[in-house]
Scaffold this motif. Structure first.
Motif, short mmCIF file in Angstrom:
data_model
loop_
_atom_site.label_atom_id
_atom_site.label_comp_id
_atom_site.label_asym_id
_atom_site.label_seq_id
_atom_site.Cartn_x
_atom_site.Cartn_y
_atom_site.Cartn_z
N ASP A 85 0.85 -1.19 0.00
CA ASP A 85 0.00 0.00 0.00
C ASP A 85 0.88 1.24 0.00
O ASP A 85 2.10 1.17 0.07
CB ASP A 85 -0.97 -0.01 1.18
N ASN A 86 0.25 2.39 -0.08
CA ASN A 86 1.00 3.63 -0.29
C ASN A 86 1.43 4.30 1.01
O ASN A 86 1.60 5.52 1.05
CB ASN A 86 0.15 4.61 -1.10
N ALA A 139 -6.03 0.84 -5.96
CA ALA A 139 -7.33 0.98 -5.30
C ALA A 139 -7.27 2.06 -4.21
O ALA A 139 -8.22 2.84 -4.05
CB ALA A 139 -7.74 -0.36 -4.69
N HIS A 140 -6.16 2.13 -3.48
CA HIS A 140 -6.01 3.17 -2.46
C HIS A 140 -5.99 4.56 -3.10
O HIS A 140 -6.56 5.51 -2.56
CB HIS A 140 -4.72 2.95 -1.67
N ILE A 141 -5.34 4.67 -4.24
CA ILE A 141 -5.27 5.96 -4.94
C ILE A 141 -6.67 6.42 -5.32
O ILE A 141 -7.05 7.59 -5.14
CB ILE A 141 -4.37 5.85 -6.18
N ILE A 142 -7.48 5.49 -5.86
CA ILE A 142 -8.84 5.85 -6.27
C ILE A 142 -9.71 6.18 -5.06
O ILE A 142 -10.49 7.14 -5.08
CB ILE A 142 -9.45 4.70 -7.09
N ILE A 183 -9.35 -3.19 -11.54
CA ILE A 183 -7.95 -3.26 -11.10
C ILE A 183 -7.76 -4.20 -9.92
O ILE A 183 -6.63 -4.57 -9.60
CB ILE A 183 -7.40 -1.86 -10.74
N GLU A 184 -8.85 -4.60 -9.24
CA GLU A 184 -8.71 -5.52 -8.13
C GLU A 184 -8.83 -6.97 -8.57
O GLU A 184 -8.80 -7.88 -7.74
CB GLU A 184 -9.78 -5.23 -7.06
#
Length: 347
Positions: free
Chosen positions: A199-200, A235-238, A308-309
């Motif tokens: 994750d970011n 997904a975290h970015i979105i 994307i997932e």
């Protein structure tokens, strides 16, 4: 002359009375107690199999118990639930079936898990390029760290497999890196790893500038003596994008929704009145324009997240989907600006 009673292990003389001495001993309280105990207890031999090799029925029961333990894990059920299920199966179908919580856990840990890990070693030996993915999860006070591997084989395509899943004392970069070092060395993957995905968070990649050495990515590069491809979570970015967009709205729609819900949720008279009003009145309201706007546009984000997932989606495809989302949002913003720049029509 003395003899020993086999049941109560008592020595007594039969030199004078003979048979009468034996009858006297059999009527004694000590012998009676041992005789009752022996009658109520089973022999230890009854608890062991009488044949040298298991029967075909035993293999069938063992296969059923292994299948049930696998089903429990696959459906994410608790081992505790098997206490009831095992008794039910035993009563209704097979009296030899024994697969309650303790045995289910033992089968998964000592049989299924080692078999899956052993089965994964051969594909990993064939794969030339492997990506490693990590994520953590809190289970009560326990910090669980999941490690996945992603690789490609011509006959199987893109594969994502669980390599390790253990609890850790924390999720600092040092703890995660030491954990990954052990796993990579144990599975001989040091030379095949080409990318690191996480994750970011700053723990994995530092800040937005992606600089510094006190993070998992930089320390893995040092350990592997190579430059890994770094892959954040699309997904975290979105999610962060839509959250920031909602925070920029000129009204606190969450507060409005809560107040509307509190006004209606337990009052049947108000709900009936609202239903009649909605049937008769035009529900379009300029004050709720932003709510309708967000409701429509969140669907665009959701569709991209579903793509994307997916398990077989590559990093390149994920980047492409995010770029398409950005282009669509830019197009929508341009249309909104054009719409609101049109002067009103005067009749």
């Amino acid at each position: 002359m003395e003899v020993t009673c086999e049941k109560c292990r008592t020595n007594f003389s039969v030199a004078y009375g003979g048979a009468s001495d034996i009858k006297h001993h059999l009527r004694s309280e000590k012998h009676k107690l041992y005789d009752q105990a022996a009658a109520s207890n089973s022999l230890m031999l009854n608890y062991f199999k009488k044949t040298d090799s298991p029967l075909s029925k035993d293999f069938e029961v063992a296969a059923a118990e292994g299948t049930w333990a696998y089903h429990t894990v696959k459906e994410n059920d608790s081992f505790r639930s098997n206490d009831c299920a095992s008794s039910l199966i035993q009563t209704c179908f097979e009296h030899k079936f024994r697969c309650a919580r303790t045995k289910s856990e033992a089968i998964v840990i000592n049989v299924l898990a080692p078999m899956v890990i052993e089965k994964l070693k051969e594909p990993l030996r064939q794969a030339k390029y492997v990506s490693i993915l990590t994520d953590s999860s809190n289970h009560g006070s326990t910090k669980l760290l999941l490690v996945l591997v992603r690789y490609f084989l011509p006959d199987e395509g893109v594969q994502v497999k669980t390599l390790e899943f253990k609890d850790q004392p924390g999720e600092t970069s040092d703890i995660i890196v030491e954990y990954l070092k052990q796993i990579l060395s144990l599975n001989n993957l040091k030379s095949e790893i080409v990318a690191f995905c996480g994750d970011n968070s700053n723990c994995n990649f530092v800040g937005k500038n992606r600089a510094g050495v006190n993070n998992v990515y930089a320390k893995l590069n040092t350990f592997l003596e190579s430059k890994l491809i770094r892959i954040g979570c699309g997904a975290h970015i979105i999610h962060n994008a839509i959250k920031t967009a909602v925070d920029c709205l000129p009204i606190d729609f969450e507060c409005i929704i809560v107040k509307i819900y509190s006004f209606f949720y337990i009052y049947s008279v108000r709900i009936e009145t609202l239903t009649e009003f909605c049937d008769l009145a035009d529900t379009e309201n300029q004050k709720l324009f932003w709510l309708f706007f967000m409701h429509a546009k969140v669907g665009i984000f959701y569709q991209v997240l579903l793509k994307i997932e997916g398990q077989s989606v590559s990093a390149i495809e994920a980047v492409k989907e995010i770029k398409c989302l950005k282009d669509n949002l830019t197009l929508i913003i341009d249309k909104i600006q054009i719409f609101f720049s049109i002067p009103p029509v005067i009749y």
